[in-house]
Design an enzyme around this catalytic site. Structure first.
Site, PDB file in Angstrom:
ATOM      1  N   CYS A  17       0.833  -1.198   0.000  1.00 51.54           N
ATOM      2  CA  CYS A  17       0.000   0.000   0.000  1.00 51.54           C
ATOM      3  C   CYS A  17       0.867   1.247   0.000  1.00 51.54           C
ATOM      4  O   CYS A  17       2.094   1.174   0.014  1.00 51.54           O
ATOM      5  CB  CYS A  17      -0.936   0.020   1.209  1.00 51.54           C
ATOM      6  SG  CYS A  17      -0.059   0.134   2.782  1.00 51.54           S
ATOM      7  N   CYS A  90       6.569   6.410 -48.251  1.00 53.27           N
ATOM      8  CA  CYS A  90       5.225   5.825 -48.248  1.00 53.27           C
ATOM      9  C   CYS A  90       5.136   4.684 -47.253  1.00 53.27           C
ATOM     10  O   CYS A  90       6.122   4.328 -46.605  1.00 53.27           O
ATOM     11  CB  CYS A  90       4.838   5.328 -49.641  1.00 53.27           C
ATOM     12  SG  CYS A  90       5.854   3.952 -50.205  1.00 53.27           S
ATOM     13  N   CYS A  93       7.655   1.842 -47.488  1.00 52.55           N
ATOM     14  CA  CYS A  93       8.957   2.078 -46.845  1.00 52.55           C
ATOM     15  C   CYS A  93       8.900   1.635 -45.384  1.00 52.55           C
ATOM     16  O   CYS A  93       9.827   1.010 -44.864  1.00 52.55           O
ATOM     17  CB  CYS A  93       9.334   3.555 -46.915  1.00 52.55           C
ATOM     18  SG  CYS A  93       9.469   4.217 -48.579  1.00 52.55           S
ATOM     19  N   ASP A 493     -12.973   5.796  -8.721  1.00 52.73           N
ATOM     20  CA  ASP A 493     -12.571   5.642  -7.330  1.00 52.73           C
ATOM     21  C   ASP A 493     -13.087   6.870  -6.588  1.00 52.73           C
ATOM     22  O   ASP A 493     -13.020   7.985  -7.124  1.00 52.73           O
ATOM     23  CB  ASP A 493     -11.050   5.551  -7.242  1.00 52.73           C
ATOM     24  CG  ASP A 493     -10.569   5.325  -5.821  1.00 52.73           C
ATOM     25  OD1 ASP A 493     -11.213   4.547  -5.104  1.00 52.73           O
ATOM     26  OD2 ASP A 493      -9.557   5.943  -5.442  1.00 52.73           O
ATOM     27  N   ASP A 697      -4.756   2.069  -6.757  1.00 55.12           N
ATOM     28  CA  ASP A 697      -5.672   1.407  -7.685  1.00 55.12           C
ATOM     29  C   ASP A 697      -4.992   1.092  -9.015  1.00 55.12           C
ATOM     30  O   ASP A 697      -5.631   0.980 -10.048  1.00 55.12           O
ATOM     31  CB  ASP A 697      -6.920   2.270  -7.931  1.00 55.12           C
ATOM     32  CG  ASP A 697      -6.597   3.739  -8.127  1.00 55.12           C
ATOM     33  OD1 ASP A 697      -5.467   4.032  -8.563  1.00 55.12           O
ATOM     34  OD2 ASP A 697      -7.461   4.578  -7.845  1.00 55.12           O
TER      35      ASP A 697
END
Length: 804
Positions: A17, A90, A93, A493, A697
């Protein structure tokens, strides 16, 4: 004299935590020689800046073990390499380079972005030289990217070649105009005259096309350059044959020198304009880099002031920031007070008041006061440098919608070559006209444009993510930006997200015959060891009351539940019901609990030797914009959910204020269980976004389809969120959704026109309805139109707060 500051990344096992994070940071920070400690719970990693002359890494590792955690040597990680590439034209490539780099056994992933002209490679050994050598063998220029070097707009790229081709093409164009207008100008139609002007255009102006065409053939990856080279060479050689080796009929020589020259000139013009436009897509990055000061005014130990280059600043330096100057580094204010413009960080234009002890961010603008700031993070460790890295990396990612374009581009050129061959054979067999068949084939070759397909997605992503940075929305990758538009369930939350996070004690009630001061003293003494917001609120409340705290011993904590200590031989627990035994509650405590639940307050109980002696309730004000934002989400068809560790009554009281139905409220959810709730919603077929602060979280943010982290440039928020809302305001969530919608709309428009252009243009060319010059011009400007459409995103305006 200061030693060189070293940085050590340490993987730490056993953290559960935010208290663990604070404990490690506090303990390591007290070690002599340790300059700064940053612990990330989500990645289970600590970054320690230390002076090796004073403390060694073994002592740091021993300290972590002493705290009860297990440090592990950092495993060998894949090295991310960024390479600048010149010469791509392009999508073919892009595919060629990605295929070539992926053939290396130690390359995990290679991604090339045509719009930024950058290559991002994940490799086990970080051998950049071999990667650059491989890219150059494919016919491109490559060099290692320099993240510090300012981005420069490629305004003049190809200008000299374009001017040469334009000047030499004018006489050929004039001859064609004279012929159409019926003006007699025989000189302009002499084969030698046209060859003199056309040859330099073909072989000097068109040299880049020949070089890249040759490399593409060698690597079996044909691209746009091969189509241009083949188409113009065919017209050029056919003109030589007609002009010098074929007998002249009544209509004179059938020459197409002006066709080959005009095609090359138009394509060069298109590329020039495209590069100018592409340069504008990186303006957001250049703007961010421009915010970093080049020098800083440093106060030396003897009180002198000296100007130093920003690269010479080290943590601990005292910086003098005068009114109107940008703050040189992240740090905290030692002296002075002022207002600071943090709009580059949060997107909010209103200055923020700052005083002694407050933190300031490098790149923000000081107001009218003078400040003395101690540098904490400098150089590449600052918040601004982190933002630049995130935006650059995000602009280099691919959105899932681009996969279709990539698949088409991989087979596009071979298919066009086949169509051109069948066109020539068709005209020859069915019309018996070699000349018409050849010209139709040239039209097919030059009108086909994989460039527009390759630029459709990355240019829109670049502009969109740059706009997001201006709005205070950092998007980490294209997939998240695309997913946002499909979200139908938004999980919030509660604490710090829907609420301000400023926890205060609203009431403290003890049982009869138990002194309130003693109850508060025991509660605060137990909570003094914890870094939880509730704990800090209890300690502050006791301090305001003038309560003296007794000594506490044998501290232990259970994440999401509470703390336990021994005080004067008695076991004191402070925490939620269950952790603290609440089988029997005194009447006054039960009444206080009901009143707190009705207000939407959270509560903790205090027990001494197993008997509840009091209750403390906490208030956390809802953000003023919370109800308004949730209403806007509902109007967009997005259901809002709330997840909290509070009891059901308290959670429902908060939900009622916000208009969240009770069946969309998850109460009594521990931090480790949030991810399960997200997964349950996903299993029901919902496209889920999780909004949190990124601290406790992180697993839930990772489990959601899109994780949105609220935070003002904090390391935790930046590391854990797919999308980071920099200013912590809920309105920014709506800005993120708008950004996704606008950007994806541009991408769809770009892809639609790119596909339609090729789908219609190639058949028209094959049927002989488009002259090669028209086809070449259309091809050249198709890419410009795609980039210009993407650039129109820059005009998007963020909705004003009152309109949200």
């Amino acid at each position: 004299m200061k030693g060189d500051i070293m940085k050590q990344d340490i993987k730490i096992k056993g953290m559960t935590c935010a208290s663990c994070v604070a404990r490690i940071e506090r303990a390591l920070g007290k070690e002599e020689g340790v300059r700064e400690v940053r612990v990330n719970l989500a990645t289970e990693k600590a970054i320690v800046d230390y002076d090796p002359e004073i403390v060694d890494t073994e002592k740091i590792y021993d300290k972590i073990r002493f705290l009860g955690y297990e440090p592990a040597e950092k495993p060998e990680e894949d090295k991310a390499v960024e390479i600048d590439i010149e010469g791509m034209t392009c999508a073919s490539c892009v595919a060629r380079i990605e295929k070539g780099l992926s053939s290396f056994p130690r390359v995990k992933r290679a991604h090339v972005n045509l719009a930024t002209e950058k290559c991002f490679v994940e490799t086990e050994d970080g051998d950049v030289d071999s990667l650059i050598e491989k890219i150059e063998s494919l016919g491109y220029k490559a060099r290692r990217s320099n993240p510090v070097q300012e981005l420069k707009q490629k305004k003049g790229e190809g200008a000299g070649r374009l001017i040469l081709a334009s000047v030499l093409t004018l006489p050929l164009l004039a001859g064609m105009v004279f012929m159409v207008a019926g003006i007699n100008a025989p000189l302009f139609h002499i084969p030698w005259f046209q060859l003199i002007f056309a040859a330099p255009v073909q072989f000097i102006g068109g040299l880049p096309f020949y070089r890249k065409a040759w490399h593409s053939v060698r690597s079996l990856s044909p691209g746009m350059d091969l189509l241009i080279a083949m188409g113009t060479t065919t017209a050029f050689l056919y003109s030589i044959y007609n002009g010098f080796f074929r007998s002249v009929d009544g209509n004179g020589h059938e020459l197409y020198f002006e066709t080959s020259a005009m095609i090359i000139t138009l394509v060069l013009l298109g590329k020039y304009l495209e590069n100018r436009a592409k340069g504008k897509t990186t303006q957001a990055i250049r703007k961010l880099i421009g915010m970093a000061p080049k020098t800083a005014l440093v106060e030396t130990e003897d009180g002198r002031l000296e100007t130093r280059r920003i690269e010479e600043i080290v943590p601990g330096d005292h910086l003098i920031v005068r009114p109107g100057e940008r703050v040189p580094a992240d740090g905290h204010i030692l002296e002075g007070a002022s207002t600071v413009d943090e709009s580059m960080l949060t997107g909010e234009s209103l200055p923020v008041e700052k005083a002694q002890g407050d933190r300031v961010t490098g790149g923000t603008v000081n107001g009218t006061g003078s400040l003395k700031v101690e540098a904490d993070r400098v150089g590449k460790d600052t918040v601004l440098a982190h933002i630049i890295r995130i935006v650059e990396e995000a602009q280099g990612t691919k959105a899932p919608v681009q996969k279709l374009a990539d698949r088409v581009a991989a087979h596009f050129v071979p298919a066009v070559l086949g169509i051109a061959l069948f066109t020539f054979l068709g005209w020859l067999l069915f019309q018996g006209n070699t000349s018409h068949g050849l010209i139709a084939s040239v039209s097919v070759l030059v009108i086909a444009c994989p460039c527009a397909l390759g630029l459709a997605t990355p240019t829109a992503l670049m502009v969109g993510m740059g706009k997001g940075a201006e709005w205070g929305v950092l998007v980490r990758n294209g997939e998240s930006l695309e997913r946002l538009k499909d979200i139908d369930a938004m999980v919030f939350d509660k604490t710090g997200t829907l609420t301000t996070g400023s926890i205060r004690v609203s009431s403290a009630v003890s049982i009869k015959d138990y002194p309130e001061e003693k109850f508060l003293a025991y509660s605060a003494s137990a909570e003094a060891f914890s870094e939880h917001p509730f704990a800090r609120a209890v300690v502050d409340f006791a301090s305001e009351k003038g309560v003296e705290l007794p000594r506490a011993e044998k501290f232990s904590a259970e994440p999401g539940q509470g703390v336990c200590v021994m005080i004067q031989g008695k076991e004191v627990r402070v925490g939620r019901a269950g952790y603290v035994p609440v089988a029997y509650l005194a009447e006054e405590i039960d009444k206080a609990r009901e009143e707190a639940a009705a207000r939407g307050d959270s509560v903790v109980f205090t027990s001494v030797d197993g008997d509840v002696v009091g209750l403390i309730s906490f208030s956390d004000q809802l953000k003023k914009e919370a109800g308004r934002v949730l209403k806007r989400l509902k109007e967009r068809g997005i259901e809002s959910y709330m997840i909290t560790g509070d009891n059901e009554k308290t959670a429902r009281a908060v939900g009622e204020k916000l208009g969240i139905p009770s069946d969309r409220i998850f109460s009594r959810v521990m931090p480790g269980e949030k991810a399960k709730k997200i997964e349950e919603l996903r299993q029901k077929g919902r496209v889920v976004a999780m909004v949190g602060d990124g601290i406790n979280d992180a697993p839930a943010l990772a489990t959601a389809h899109v994780g949105l982290a609220m935070g003002s440039g904090t390391d935790v928020a930046m590391e854990t969120g797919d999308v980071v809302l920099m200013n912590g305001r809920l309105e920014t969530l709506l800005h993120a959704l708008d950004l996704s919608r606008l950007t994806m709309r541009k991408i769809r428009q770009n892809l639609f026109w790119a596909f339609v252009y090729n789908t219609l243009g190639i058949p028209l060319a094959a049927l002989g309805l488009l002259q090669p010059i028209i086809a070449g011009g259309a091809m050249a400007f198709s890419s410009v139109s795609v980039v210009s459409n993407s650039l129109s995103l820059k005009r998007a305006r963020r909705p004003k707060e009152e309109s949200i």
